[in-house]
Design an enzyme around this catalytic site. Structure first.
Site, short mmCIF file in Angstrom:
data_model
loop_
_atom_site.label_atom_id
_atom_site.label_comp_id
_atom_site.label_asym_id
_atom_site.label_seq_id
_atom_site.Cartn_x
_atom_site.Cartn_y
_atom_site.Cartn_z
CB THR B 134 6.92 7.06 -0.97
OG1 THR B 134 5.61 6.65 -1.35
CG2 THR B 134 6.80 8.43 -0.36
CB ILE B 135 5.51 5.97 -6.42
CG1 ILE B 135 4.97 4.66 -5.82
CG2 ILE B 135 6.78 5.71 -7.22
CD1 ILE B 135 4.39 3.72 -6.88
CG ASP B 136 2.26 4.64 -2.63
OD1 ASP B 136 2.06 4.54 -3.85
OD2 ASP B 136 2.39 3.67 -1.87
N GLY B 180 -1.03 3.10 -5.59
CA GLY B 180 -1.35 3.91 -4.41
C GLY B 180 -2.55 3.31 -3.71
NE ARG B 181 -2.73 -2.68 -2.58
CZ ARG B 181 -3.51 -3.23 -3.50
NH1 ARG B 181 -4.82 -3.36 -3.29
NH2 ARG B 181 -3.02 -3.67 -4.63
CD GLU B 236 -2.17 -0.38 -6.05
OE1 GLU B 236 -1.99 -1.45 -6.64
OE2 GLU B 236 -1.25 0.24 -5.48
NE ARG B 288 7.76 -0.42 -8.24
CZ ARG B 288 7.43 -1.29 -7.29
NH1 ARG B 288 6.53 -0.94 -6.38
NH2 ARG B 288 7.95 -2.48 -7.25
#
Lengths: 395, 395
Positions: B134-136, B180-181, B236, B288
């Site tokens: 996961t990038i987040d 990354g919400r 974001e 990403r």
């Protein structure tokens, strides 16, 4: 022989290689025995009037090399508006600082300044030469401007990468916004992302053609039904047939009208009118500041025009800009030449008709052929098992 | 011994290194004599039900290496929703295809699937293992997830580069939007762009803290008066104190509500309320998909967790995910371990309080210390004559 000083000035927005030209200027000037000090005007043409000069010649070679990998401009820039009084004052400032050679690095605006400064300096034994720079590639006469090749490599790479991402999970339309408000050179370079049929970008819209919303939606729908994931690259300056921005104004201040982003406007349009998921990416100035995606060819040419400007000024040239022309033949090669500033200033350079397809939603092979050498080599190769299985299925 | 086949499945959005994990899976599985065919599910978990499998083991080593530089996912992905019926059906599909080992690569959603599949496979001699991605960085229990280091290096590099650009021509506030919400890990990593006092980013806003508009405007104004050019990095997913998006909804469809971009919303706010020029950059999924800014450390760790997942499955482990823990001490080093899927699923991982400063407009030194090794080395060094003259003036 009495030595004179040199002054270098940057104008307008930075590129990924404006500092490479500065590297060319400093290293060439250091070698020249007619040049004593190499001043940088710290903060654009405004800095001339403030005599905000720094001696750049004292910096050692190793630190100077950092210029090749530094985004922005290491001596600053400005969008300062100059008046006749300012120009007259400059002559006195140059004399007082024993400045015999003045180099202006910039786009159309800076070349205008360069031309005017060269005129007031004409009878004072002060030589003024322009160095071209613009990501937008809108300087006329020359084949292309340093800064453009890197902006082109950036948008091509990003489009290929986003294309691979969208293809992995083909559930939406992705609208990428490229810089270049009046000329579509950068947007067009996204076409270099393609390796094979069906690769992104699937649609390209340039500001040179009036944008037709109905045709856009029709094209997107058709491609979405076929591919699932669609990548569209658009210029930030798209206009309708009346020459107005395709994005309605959000608000106005006394000085300016503000519009939303073209990319998010179009993504919203796709959601609303077609009911298809859509998103937008607007890397914006990331695209003129990326060192990882700097084009080697662009960097080398930027260094070269910096060197040539020094040589021209010292040779007694003035009121000219260093231009780049392309050698004839299939193998890419360039030559530099000097072009009178007035000729540069005659018009902004838009994309010629034969580089745009008939429907106005793509570029032609001619454009790709012209642009390809400027990004300096092939983009990364990708592997897709998904493509392999799809090709097997088709076969 | 009868050999069994292995199946690898990707879920959710890609990262810059998900294909590196796939490289680890394929190369490790090729070496293992308990594994016969190495199938890729082409198109995520949906592809399991369609038995859309491709034999990846036939690909030669040289072509496999392209996985390390391919963004997106080479075997596709999906966000397909699965039901109990689907899970039951999968067991039959695995048996029919002699699949004994199943690897799921993904984030929280994919680990949920992985857990459910491992349950239905429990009594059938089929081993199911998760690979984190996961990038987040919102997977709990583990120190960090593959994909995050590259997303962190991207935002740090871009912020440093845009910072150099804005400093050159310091006439505006520039708001960069990071992905990354719900978790601010990526946004926070922009802090790694700083080398010295005054460097960008000047303000950082994370979704973990309610966004206060008045404080934001106050902070921007103060910094603008001091520096001229201000770089703000925002998530974001910024929300106000009531947990609502700070951007008013633009429009609604039956399925979803659409909001504008946080970055352009805040840039417009700065223009309107402060009368200061402002712009926004939203690289979005470029962040990403960037291979040039892939973190070497991240890539190596991604390969490793792929290899470890193969080893674990073959060793008879099931219902577990390969985790990463950090070795104690100052020198960076990691170890892998196996974590029961249920533990991973218990909560989303947000940034801890001690990584955020009191005013909620920056991260702390503790965060920077934690994050720095993940981007794998120093960012490019820049040179600024403008800084030199400013430092001289101050001295």
């Amino acid at each position: 022989m009495i030595k004179g000083n040199m002054l270098v000035v940057h104008g307008g927005g930075p590129t990924a290689v404006i500092n490479s030209s500065l590297y060319g200027v400093i290293t060439e000037a250091k070698k020249n025995d007619k040049i004593d000090k190499i001043y940088g005007a710290i903060g654009g043409s405004e800095a001339i009037l403030k005599e905000n000069f720094l001696d750049l010649g004292k910096t050692d070679e190793e630190r100077l090399k950092l210029l090749l990998q530094t985004p922005g401009t290491a001596i600053g820039s400005s969008r300062f508006e100059l008046w006749q009084d300012d120009y007259d004052q400059m002559v006195e400032i140059f004399k007082r600082n024993n400045i015999k050679y003045v180099l202006f690095n910039g786009g159309n605006g800076s070349m205008d300044t360069c031309g005017k400064v060269s005129k007031v300096c004409k009878d004072h034994d002060i030589y003024v030469v322009g160095i071209p720079k613009t990501i937008d590639n809108d300087l006329s006469i020359i084949d292309h401007a340093p800064g453009y090749g890197s902006a082109a490599k950036y948008i091509a790479t990003v489009t290929a990468e986003v294309g691979a991402d969208v293809k992995s999970l083909p559930i939406h339309v992705c609208v990428i916004e490229a810089m270049g408000r009046n000329a579509g050179w950068i947007t067009a370079a996204s076409a270099l992302a393609r390796r094979k049929q069906g690769d992104a970008p699937h649609l390209i819209y340039l500001p040179e053609r009036p944008f037709n919303e109905d045709e856009f939606l029709e094209d997107v729908k058709k491609l979405y039904d076929e591919l699932g994931g669609v990548v569209v690259v658009v210029s930030e300056g798209l206009k309708n047939k009346d020459g107005e921005s395709i994005v309605p104004p959000i608000f106005k201040t006394e000085r300016a009208t503000y519009y939303g982003d073209v990319s998010s406007h179009l993504a919203n349009l796709v959601i609303r009118k077609l009911g298809i998921k859509a998103r937008s990416e607007k890397p914006g100035i990331c695209g003129r500041a990326s060192i990882a995606l700097q084009s080697e060819v662009d960097r080398e040419e930027a260094v070269l025009v910096g060197q040539e400007a020094v040589r021209a000024a010292v040779a007694g040239e003035t009121g000219v800009m260093v231009g780049i022309s392309r050698r004839p033949g299939d193998e890419y090669g360039i030559e530099t030449f000097l072009v009178p500033i007035e000729e540069v200033m005659m018009h902004e350079r838009e994309i010629p008709e034969d580089y745009i397809n008939e429907r106005g939603n793509d570029v032609t092979g001619e454009f790709v052929k012209w642009c390809k050498p400027l990004i300096g080599g092939e983009l990364n190769e990708f592997i897709s098992f998904k493509d392999e299985i799809e090709e097997e299925t088709k076969a």
